[in-house]
Motif scaffolding. Structure first.
Motif, PDB file in Angstrom:
ATOM      1  N   ALA A 123       0.829  -1.204   0.000  1.00 21.47           N
ATOM      2  CA  ALA A 123       0.000   0.000   0.000  1.00 21.47           C
ATOM      3  C   ALA A 123       0.864   1.254   0.000  1.00 21.47           C
ATOM      4  CB  ALA A 123      -0.927  -0.009   1.221  1.00 21.47           C
ATOM      5  N   ILE A 124       1.933   1.243   0.796  1.00 22.20           N
ATOM      6  CA  ILE A 124       2.835   2.403   0.854  1.00 22.20           C
ATOM      7  C   ILE A 124       3.472   2.644  -0.511  1.00 22.20           C
ATOM      8  CG2 ILE A 124       4.992   3.245   1.862  1.00 22.20           C
ATOM      9  CD1 ILE A 124       4.153   1.700   4.447  1.00 22.20           C
ATOM     10  N   THR A 125       3.836   1.565  -1.199  1.00 22.05           N
ATOM     11  CA  THR A 125       4.407   1.700  -2.553  1.00 22.05           C
ATOM     12  C   THR A 125       3.403   2.330  -3.504  1.00 22.05           C
ATOM     13  OG1 THR A 125       5.841  -0.225  -2.204  1.00 22.05           O
ATOM     14  CG2 THR A 125       5.395   0.432  -4.490  1.00 22.05           C
ATOM     15  N   GLN A 126       2.149   1.879  -3.436  1.00 22.61           N
ATOM     16  CA  GLN A 126       1.115   2.437  -4.312  1.00 22.61           C
ATOM     17  C   GLN A 126       0.882   3.915  -4.026  1.00 22.61           C
ATOM     18  OE1 GLN A 126      -0.524   1.161  -6.832  1.00 22.61           O
ATOM     19  NE2 GLN A 126       0.247  -0.933  -6.719  1.00 22.61           N
TER      20      GLN A 126
ATOM     21  N   LEU B 161      -1.803   6.852   3.672  1.00 26.63           N
ATOM     22  CA  LEU B 161      -0.402   6.615   4.000  1.00 26.63           C
ATOM     23  C   LEU B 161      -0.212   6.515   5.511  1.00 26.63           C
ATOM     24  CD1 LEU B 161       2.520   6.380   2.980  1.00 26.63           C
ATOM     25  CD2 LEU B 161       2.696   8.861   3.165  1.00 26.63           C
ATOM     26  N   GLY B 162      -0.878   7.393   6.268  1.00 22.51           N
ATOM     27  CA  GLY B 162      -0.761   7.351   7.720  1.00 22.51           C
ATOM     28  C   GLY B 162      -1.291   6.049   8.314  1.00 22.51           C
ATOM     29  N   VAL B 163      -2.418   5.553   7.758  1.00 21.07           N
ATOM     30  CA  VAL B 163      -2.970   4.285   8.237  1.00 21.07           C
ATOM     31  C   VAL B 163      -1.983   3.147   7.991  1.00 21.07           C
ATOM     32  CG1 VAL B 163      -4.793   2.584   7.858  1.00 21.07           C
ATOM     33  CG2 VAL B 163      -5.368   5.007   7.989  1.00 21.07           C
ATOM     34  N   ALA B 164      -1.447   3.095   6.764  1.00 22.10           N
ATOM     35  CA  ALA B 164      -0.523   2.017   6.436  1.00 22.10           C
ATOM     36  C   ALA B 164       0.738   2.082   7.301  1.00 22.10           C
ATOM     37  CB  ALA B 164      -0.150   2.083   4.957  1.00 22.10           C
ATOM     38  N   LEU B 165       1.290   3.280   7.476  1.00 20.86           N
ATOM     39  CA  LEU B 165       2.510   3.435   8.271  1.00 20.86           C
ATOM     40  C   LEU B 165       2.268   3.078   9.735  1.00 20.86           C
ATOM     41  CD1 LEU B 165       3.927   6.767   6.788  1.00 20.86           C
ATOM     42  CD2 LEU B 165       4.950   4.495   6.593  1.00 20.86           C
ATOM     43  N   SER B 166       1.134   3.541  10.287  1.00 20.73           N
ATOM     44  CA  SER B 166       0.872   3.262  11.700  1.00 20.73           C
ATOM     45  C   SER B 166       0.659   1.773  11.931  1.00 20.73           C
ATOM     46  CB  SER B 166      -0.334   4.070  12.186  1.00 20.73           C
ATOM     47  OG  SER B 166      -1.503   3.705  11.476  1.00 20.73           O
ATOM     48  N   ASN B 167      -0.077   1.120  11.026  1.00 21.10           N
ATOM     49  CA  ASN B 167      -0.317  -0.315  11.196  1.00 21.10           C
ATOM     50  C   ASN B 167       0.974  -1.114  11.042  1.00 21.10           C
ATOM     51  OD1 ASN B 167      -2.964   0.340  11.522  1.00 21.10           O
ATOM     52  ND2 ASN B 167      -3.688  -0.576   9.609  1.00 21.10           N
ATOM     53  N   LEU B 168       1.828  -0.681  10.068  1.00 20.20           N
ATOM     54  CA  LEU B 168       3.084  -1.394   9.876  1.00 20.20           C
ATOM     55  C   LEU B 168       3.997  -1.217  11.090  1.00 20.20           C
ATOM     56  CD1 LEU B 168       4.942  -3.027   8.023  1.00 20.20           C
ATOM     57  CD2 LEU B 168       5.702  -0.877   7.001  1.00 20.20           C
ATOM     58  N   SER B 169       4.081  -0.004  11.603  1.00 17.90           N
ATOM     59  CA  SER B 169       4.941   0.221  12.761  1.00 17.90           C
ATOM     60  C   SER B 169       4.401  -0.497  13.991  1.00 17.90           C
ATOM     61  CB  SER B 169       5.066   1.728  13.028  1.00 17.90           C
ATOM     62  OG  SER B 169       3.807   2.324  13.239  1.00 17.90           O
ATOM     63  N   GLU B 170       3.070  -0.688  14.030  1.00 13.72           N
ATOM     64  CA  GLU B 170       2.482  -1.452  15.146  1.00 13.72           C
ATOM     65  C   GLU B 170       2.956  -2.898  15.106  1.00 13.72           C
ATOM     66  OE1 GLU B 170      -1.949  -2.997  16.425  1.00 13.72           O
ATOM     67  OE2 GLU B 170      -1.779  -1.043  15.443  1.00 13.72           O
ATOM     68  N   ILE B 171       3.009  -3.478  13.881  1.00 13.90           N
ATOM     69  CA  ILE B 171       3.490  -4.857  13.743  1.00 13.90           C
ATOM     70  C   ILE B 171       4.969  -4.939  14.081  1.00 13.90           C
ATOM     71  CG2 ILE B 171       4.002  -6.649  12.023  1.00 13.90           C
ATOM     72  CD1 ILE B 171       1.389  -5.971  10.666  1.00 13.90           C
ATOM     73  N   ASP B 172       5.744  -3.940  13.582  1.00 10.34           N
ATOM     74  CA  ASP B 172       7.190  -3.969  13.822  1.00 10.34           C
ATOM     75  C   ASP B 172       7.559  -3.637  15.259  1.00 10.34           C
ATOM     76  OD1 ASP B 172       7.527  -4.556  11.168  1.00 10.34           O
ATOM     77  OD2 ASP B 172       7.924  -2.487  10.549  1.00 10.34           O
TER      78      ASP B 172
ATOM     79  N   ALA C  57       8.181   5.171  15.166  1.00  2.91           N
ATOM     80  CA  ALA C  57       7.554   5.282  13.849  1.00  2.91           C
ATOM     81  C   ALA C  57       6.037   5.340  13.979  1.00  2.91           C
ATOM     82  CB  ALA C  57       7.963   4.090  12.984  1.00  2.91           C
ATOM     83  N   PHE C  58       5.486   4.620  14.963  1.00  2.00           N
ATOM     84  CA  PHE C  58       4.044   4.644  15.191  1.00  2.00           C
ATOM     85  C   PHE C  58       3.581   6.062  15.545  1.00  2.00           C
ATOM     86  CE2 PHE C  58       0.403   4.142  18.133  1.00  2.00           C
ATOM     87  CZ  PHE C  58      -0.466   3.437  17.312  1.00  2.00           C
ATOM     88  N   GLU C  59       4.304   6.726  16.443  1.00  2.00           N
ATOM     89  CA  GLU C  59       3.940   8.085  16.828  1.00  2.00           C
ATOM     90  C   GLU C  59       4.144   9.063  15.672  1.00  2.00           C
ATOM     91  OE1 GLU C  59       2.442   9.171  19.453  1.00  2.00           O
ATOM     92  OE2 GLU C  59       2.354   7.175  20.366  1.00  2.00           O
ATOM     93  N   ASP C  60       5.187   8.832  14.868  1.00  2.00           N
ATOM     94  CA  ASP C  60       5.417   9.698  13.700  1.00  2.00           C
ATOM     95  C   ASP C  60       4.243   9.601  12.730  1.00  2.00           C
ATOM     96  OD1 ASP C  60       7.819  10.503  14.705  1.00  2.00           O
ATOM     97  OD2 ASP C  60       9.025   9.122  13.489  1.00  2.00           O
ATOM     98  N   ALA C  61       3.731   8.390  12.521  1.00  2.00           N
ATOM     99  CA  ALA C  61       2.604   8.206  11.605  1.00  2.00           C
ATOM    100  C   ALA C  61       1.360   8.911  12.132  1.00  2.00           C
ATOM    101  CB  ALA C  61       2.324   6.716  11.402  1.00  2.00           C
ATOM    102  N   LEU C  62       1.128   8.823  13.445  1.00  2.00           N
ATOM    103  CA  LEU C  62      -0.045   9.496  14.009  1.00  2.00           C
ATOM    104  C   LEU C  62       0.105  11.011  13.937  1.00  2.00           C
ATOM    105  CD1 LEU C  62      -0.962   7.266  17.107  1.00  2.00           C
ATOM    106  CD2 LEU C  62      -1.682   7.098  14.732  1.00  2.00           C
ATOM    107  N   THR C  63       1.334  11.492  14.108  1.00  2.00           N
ATOM    108  CA  THR C  63       1.568  12.946  13.960  1.00  2.00           C
ATOM    109  C   THR C  63       1.261  13.383  12.532  1.00  2.00           C
ATOM    110  OG1 THR C  63       3.282  12.885  15.682  1.00  2.00           O
ATOM    111  CG2 THR C  63       3.298  14.766  14.153  1.00  2.00           C
ATOM    112  N   LEU C  64       1.650  12.553  11.563  1.00  2.00           N
ATOM    113  CA  LEU C  64       1.356  12.851  10.156  1.00  2.00           C
ATOM    114  C   LEU C  64      -0.153  12.955   9.936  1.00  2.00           C
ATOM    115  CD1 LEU C  64       2.308  13.035   7.139  1.00  2.00           C
ATOM    116  CD2 LEU C  64       2.065  10.549   7.064  1.00  2.00           C
ATOM    117  N   LEU C  65      -0.899  12.014  10.518  1.00  2.00           N
ATOM    118  CA  LEU C  65      -2.351  12.039  10.356  1.00  2.00           C
ATOM    119  C   LEU C  65      -2.963  13.246  11.046  1.00  2.00           C
ATOM    120  CD1 LEU C  65      -3.141   8.243  10.834  1.00  2.00           C
ATOM    121  CD2 LEU C  65      -3.554   9.595   8.769  1.00  2.00           C
ATOM    122  N   ALA C  66      -2.474  13.556  12.231  1.00  2.00           N
ATOM    123  CA  ALA C  66      -3.029  14.693  12.962  1.00  2.00           C
ATOM    124  C   ALA C  66      -2.785  15.997  12.211  1.00  2.00           C
ATOM    125  CB  ALA C  66      -2.406  14.760  14.352  1.00  2.00           C
TER     126      ALA C  66
END
Length: 811
Positions: free
Chosen positions: A753-756, A766-777, A782-791
């Motif tokens: 999804a991030i590639t697309q 992009l924020g959803v994909a990044l946050s979910n991926l960082s949650e798995i990793d 990175a999880f907080e960075d993704a949420l900051t991007l969404l906010a």
């Protein structure tokens, strides 16, 4: 009265007249070169320090009037009564000719020999009077300009000599061009061509050119004499010509560069043909190599063609002298057995044969099948034989066309460049951009075609190479693009406005905005909001683009940016229905449904804005799971889109009706099936319907049915070019795998999804994909960075939802 000839090249005089006043003749030369001028400008330029410049001018004009017919006066303007190339003589046969003007006109009209003969020395080289700074600068600038034109003529003659096999003469002409008195040093565009011609002849000046090129940082390897390229294609033609019997005559027709000479060279190598380059310098000169002594009559020339063992190919009918043409014509006509030759005869030309022949071949571009041994070569060269040869020798394609195009008159050169920057040339717009009459434009287009630069429809061969070369000349390239943009219809003009921004005038701003809006709308209709947003991001200061820009930003999920863009409108324009609709849609996607509905309720009528308003109400109802209201408002929106003939929006909104019907208890397959059938011919609508259907099956727990449809869904999204849809599918599949503990599979979907989404600007997905991926990793940073991007994109409610559901894994 017989006309006069003003000589300015080498010395300054009027032929046949003893008049020797230099300042008077200088004034006359200025009027010849620059055309009619205001008296005040002449006075200030020629007598800047005089107490009364106008009086000085008047005295000199008295002397010019004594040269009967040399002067024209029209109130405050004064001019030279110029005749000669491109002008009509006066009724009494008088008037004035100027050698510098005739030279430049000869170059423009493609008569290089005439131009070369006219250059007898630098412009106004014999002046002895003092000049003011401005006038002296004009003399030096004109001297260099005229000398450059003479150099162009000499270089053209040298190239013609080389093409006819006369390398020594080509070298002599190139040497004259290089050392031409009055000309500035050859520049980086002239040196490669001169070096090629000098090297071909083995001229000692080639080494000097190499040294000069090194000081300019130029590499001349590309124009060194190279071995012939492998002969590509033409197997059918070779076979037909190889089968010619004694006494038969063949003719090959083709525009310049279509491989006539290369075909003859291949015949000489494979079939024992004698190839004779056409030459017009001596009577029967073309046929001279066939005899021990040069023929001096048609009968003698025909004798050389009687041997049935001989195969003769004459390359270039148009370049042969009249005697040779008469001999070939008589030989081909074969009026009696005594005249008909025993030799097989082959002639090449750019036109159809002027007599009956046994075989007539027409050479055009090579076909893809001809170039099968070289993958990609046809796409790179359009099958143009000259470019194919260059590519096989490893030469830049622009070398084959660039020097020729630069030597053409300005209208011809710029017409070619204007055609080359268009994928599918608009001939009407091209003519308007060049400000050419229909007859002149048709003549230029025919010339470019016969020169092998364009097809009959005006499409330039291997235009990409020309565009790359043109891009190196930024200002001229921008001017070419701007002229074309002004002439094209609004819907086609934007790419050319985009490449000419530095030259926009006030009048261009408004029309460029219209063109940008239409191009962005086309991107949105095709389902590419990212391209529309990227385009309009570059024009943030134009209020008339605020609403289409907002729609593009909504399309890529930049809802907060869309709201910000709408605030650039005036208070009055913010209340117009199209702005209200865009704002309402942005708000509802941000989860601010109540605010969105308030705005939607202010939109009335039955236009597209009303359709968006109804869709907003439906979306708000779906968020509250008020399925009956959602169905009703979606149906209204669908009916309005149908009223306006927007099949894509109509079917997409009917998909929302179907979604609401499922919420009311309907079977998903029953309500979505007919819609998917109707949307088979509309890929974008079908892909969205199928995505909603598959996602709905997953939500309802019908995972096997959803999994079975994923391949068809992915194919539909790819056919529609829907990158957001593809990203959505990967995210949803990632979430399914994530919830089932299949973390490796989920991470793969999130990364896909991030590639697309790369380059689309859709911050939400992009924020959803990044946050979910960082949650798995288990990467909390990175999880907080993704949420900051969404906010930062205004997705506070989504951030809150992700925080509630997050279960970071231990690395």
């Amino acid at each position: 009265m017989e006309g006069m000839n003003l000589r300015t090249l080498g010395d300054l005089s009027v032929e046949g007249v003893t008049f020797r006043r230099e300042k008077v003749l200088l004034l006359l030369a200025f009027l010849c070169v620059e055309g009619p001028q205001p008296r005040r400008r002449l006075a200030d330029l020629f007598w800047p320090d005089a107490a009364n410049p106008m009086n000085s001018l008047a005295q000199h004009l008295v002397h010019l009037r004594g040269l009967g017919g040399a002067l024209t006066e029209d109130g405050p303007r004064v001019g030279a009564s110029l005749t000669g190339s491109g002008t009509q003589p006066t009724q009494d046969g008088g008037g004035l000719r100027c050698d510098a003007c005739d030279l430049r006109e000869a170059v423009r009209r493609g008569r290089p020999q005439e131009a070369a003969d006219l250059y007898r020395g630098p412009f106004l080289d014999s002046l002895t009077i003092p000049l003011g700074a401005d006038l002296e600068e004009w003399v030096f600038d004109t001297r260099e300009t005229v000398a450059r034109d003479a150099r162009t003529a000499l270089t053209t003659l040298a190239a013609q000599a080389a093409a006819h096999g006369n390398a020594a003469h080509a070298g002599d002409l190139a040497a004259r061009a290089l050392t031409l008195p009055g000309a500035p040093p050859a520049d980086e565009m002239e040196l490669p061509r001169l070096h090629h011609l000098l090297t071909l002849a083995g001229h000692p000046l080639a080494a000097q050119v190499e040294r000069e090129a090194r000081t300019l940082g130029l590499h001349l390897d590309a124009v060194q004499v190279a071995p012939p390229a492998p002969f590509a294609g033409r197997e059918t033609e070779l076979a037909a010509l190889g089968a010619l019997m004694p006494g038969q005559v063949a003719w090959i027709t083709g525009h310049a560069g279509m491989g006539k000479t290369a075909l003859l060279d291949a015949l000489a190598r494979a079939g024992g043909w004698t190839v004779l380059p056409g030459r017009a310098d001596l009577p029967f000169g073309t046929l001279a190599p066939l005899s021990a002594a040069p023929p001096t009559s048609t009968h003698a020339a025909l004798n050389a063609l009687r041997d049935p063992q001989v195969r003769v190919a004459v390359d270039g009918w148009e370049g042969t002298d009249p005697g040779t043409q008469a001999t070939l014509t008589l030989a081909a006509q074969g009026r009696d057995a005594q005249v008909r030759p025993g030799a097989a005869l082959l002639i090449t030309g750019r036109t159809h044969p002027p007599f009956d022949v046994d075989l007539h071949l027409h050479l055009g571009p090579l076909e893809p099948g001809d170039l099968t041994p070289w993958p990609g070569l046809h796409a790179h060269t359009d099958g143009h034989p000259t470019l194919v040869g260059a590519a096989l020798r490893g030469q830049p394609l622009d070398l084959q066309f660039g020097a020729r195009v630069r030597s053409y008159p300005d209208p011809v050169r710029d017409t070619f460049l204007t055609l080359a920057i268009q994928d599918q040339p608009n001939l009407r717009a091209t003519r308007a951009a060049m400000n050419l009459g229909a007859q002149d434009f048709a003549r230029i287009l025919s010339f470019l075609t016969t020169e092998g630069l364009t097809t009959e429809t005006g499409r330039a061969y291997a235009a990409a190479a020309t565009r790359d070369a043109l891009a190196q000349i930024h200002v001229h390239a921008a001017l070419i693009h701007l002229q074309l943009a002004r002439a094209l219809p609004d819907e086609d003009a934007w790419p050319f406005y985009d490449r000419s921004r530095d030259l926009w005038e006030d009048a261009d701003e408004r029309r460029a905005a219209r063109a940008a809006r239409l191009r962005a709308h086309a991107h949105l209709k095709r389902g590419y909001p990212g391209q529309a947003a990227e385009l309009l991001d570059t024009l943030p200061g134009l209020p008339e683009l605020a609403v289409p820009h907002a729609w593009a930003l909504i399309g890529v999920g930049r809802y907060q940016d869309a709201l910000t863009r709408l605030t650039t409108l005036s208070p009055h324009d913010q209340q117009v229905s199209d702005a209200l609709a865009a704002r309402a849609v942005a708000l509802v996607y941000l989860g601010r449904a109540e605010e969105a509905v308030v705005l939607a309720d202010r939109i009335s009528g039955s236009g597209p804005d009303a359709a968006h308003a109804a869709s907003v109400r439906a979306h708000a109802a779906r968020m509250r799971e008020q399925w009956d209201a959602a169905r009703r408002h979606s149906q209204i929106a669908a009916d309005l889109w149908n009223l306006h003939g927007d099949d894509e929006a109509h079917l997409t909104e009917l998909g929302m009706v179907a979604r609401a019907q499922v919420g009311l208890g309907a079977d998903p397959g029953t309500v979505f099936g007919p819609l998917l059938d109707r949307a088979r011919e509309i890929p974008s609508a079908r892909s969205r319907l199928l995505m909603n259907y598959v996602m709905l099956l997953g939500t309802l727990g019908q995972r096997p049915q959803a999994e079975a449809l994923y391949p068809a869904l992915m194919q539909a999204l790819q056919e529609a070019g829907d990158t957001f849809g593809l990203a959505n599918v990967h995210i949803n599949r990632g979430v399914d795998a994530h919830e089932n503990g299949q973390h490796t599979e989920a991470a793969a979907h999130y990364r896909a999804a991030i590639t697309q989404l790369r380059g689309t600007g859709n911050t939400r997905l992009l924020g959803v994909a990044l946050s979910n991926l960082s949650e798995i990793d288990g990467n909390l940073s990175a999880f907080e960075d993704a949420l900051t991007l969404l906010a930062s994109a205004g997705q506070q409610e989504l951030v809150a939802q992700i925080r509630r559901n997050a279960q970071p894994q231990t690395p």
